[in-house]
Enzyme design. Structure first.
Site: not given
Ligand code: DGL
Length: 276
Positions: A9-10, A72, A151, A183, A185
């Protein structure tokens, strides 16, 4: 083979996928790459996200994983196809699985999607859902400003609820019965979503993209439902940004006391070798 599964993931978002993975898979170790030094991805150019994803898949392959999950949504949108084409080991994204889940769950055929700017603008969810059932209406709202507070572990209820409600209000009179947390997150603050829907007296099904993607990973790796626990399981975290900040969020969300953990610093410049 290292008998492990890779997750990418990011940042901390992939922890929502890891949470589901460790609940169901007991006979594998995990290797987690969080590109915390270069996130957020949701505001970056598609080619950049694609390249970062290719780097990540190469990195995880080098670690000897049996399979990688691009945990992600944004990286799945822009990097899944290129990764599957480039690498010769199983790589899964999460969008098609979340779409399938939502189509199976909705009764009134109205699905709300929230995600990063890039995921929403790509319309990949809208198109995937429509291809599964053209009668379904999808309305998508970008909630990029939820990503960084999550985050950084600023998960306090009242604060989160306010931020989330602002976006849910943007759906206006769109009467959805299902919402995709598109997302990774966002499932970290799933309970804030639940609270809002409860307060509003609404019965909305919340789709976490992790569920079906982990189920699919288990099918590919022939992992039985009642898989025997492995002794001394490990999770190796590799992070391109601040390790303590990552731990701060991790510790609020997941209890990993059953695992031997390592936290390793990675220089993102070193990842570029995988696409040269
Ligand atoms: N967790 C990520 C997703 O599922 C991306 C969040 C980001 O880095 O902007 O899209």
């Amino acid at each position: 083979m290292s008998n492990s599964i890779g997750l990418f993931d990011s940042g901390t978002g992939g922890l929502s996928v890891l949470k589901n993975a460790i609940k169901k898979i007991h006979n594998k170790n995990f290797v987690y790459l969080g590109d915390t030094g270069r996130m957020p991805y949701g505001v970056k150019k598609p080619e950049e996200i694609r390249d970062y994803t290719l780097e990540a898949m190469g990195f995880l392959q080098d670690k000897g994983v049996d399979l990688s999950v691009i945990a992600c949504n944004t990286a799945t949108v822009h990097g899944l196809d290129a990764s599957v084409e480039k690498y010769d080991y199983p790589i899964l994204g999460i969008i098609s699985w979340a779409s399938l889940d939502s189509v199976e769950v909705t009764h009134n055929r109205k699905i709300a999607l929230i995600g990063t700017e890039s995921t929403v603008n790509s319309k990949v969810y809208d198109n995937t859902i429509k291809s599964l059932d053209p009668r379904i209406e999808v309305k998508s709202i970008a909630c990029q400003d939820l990503v960084l507070p999550i985050e950084h572990g600023n998960l306090e209820d009242a604060y989160m609820e306010k931020l989330i409600r602002k976006h849910l209000d943007e759906f206006g009179d769109f009467d959805y019965d299902t919402i995709i947390l598109g997302c990774t997150h966002f499932p970290i603050v799933k309970k804030s979503f639940k609270k809002i829907f409860k307060k509003d007296n609404r019965n909305v099904k919340i789709i976490n993209p992790a569920y079906l993607s982990i189920k699919r990973a288990m099918e590919i790796l022939n992992i039985e439902k009642d898989n025997e626990p492995l002794d001394n399981r490990t999770i190796d975290f590799y992070l391109t940004g601040d390790i303590d900040l990552f731990k701060h969020t991790l510790n609020q969300f997941l209890n990993l006391s059953d695992f031997k953990l390592t936290f390793n610093q990675v220089n993102s410049d070193d990842l570029t070798k995988y696409i040269k």
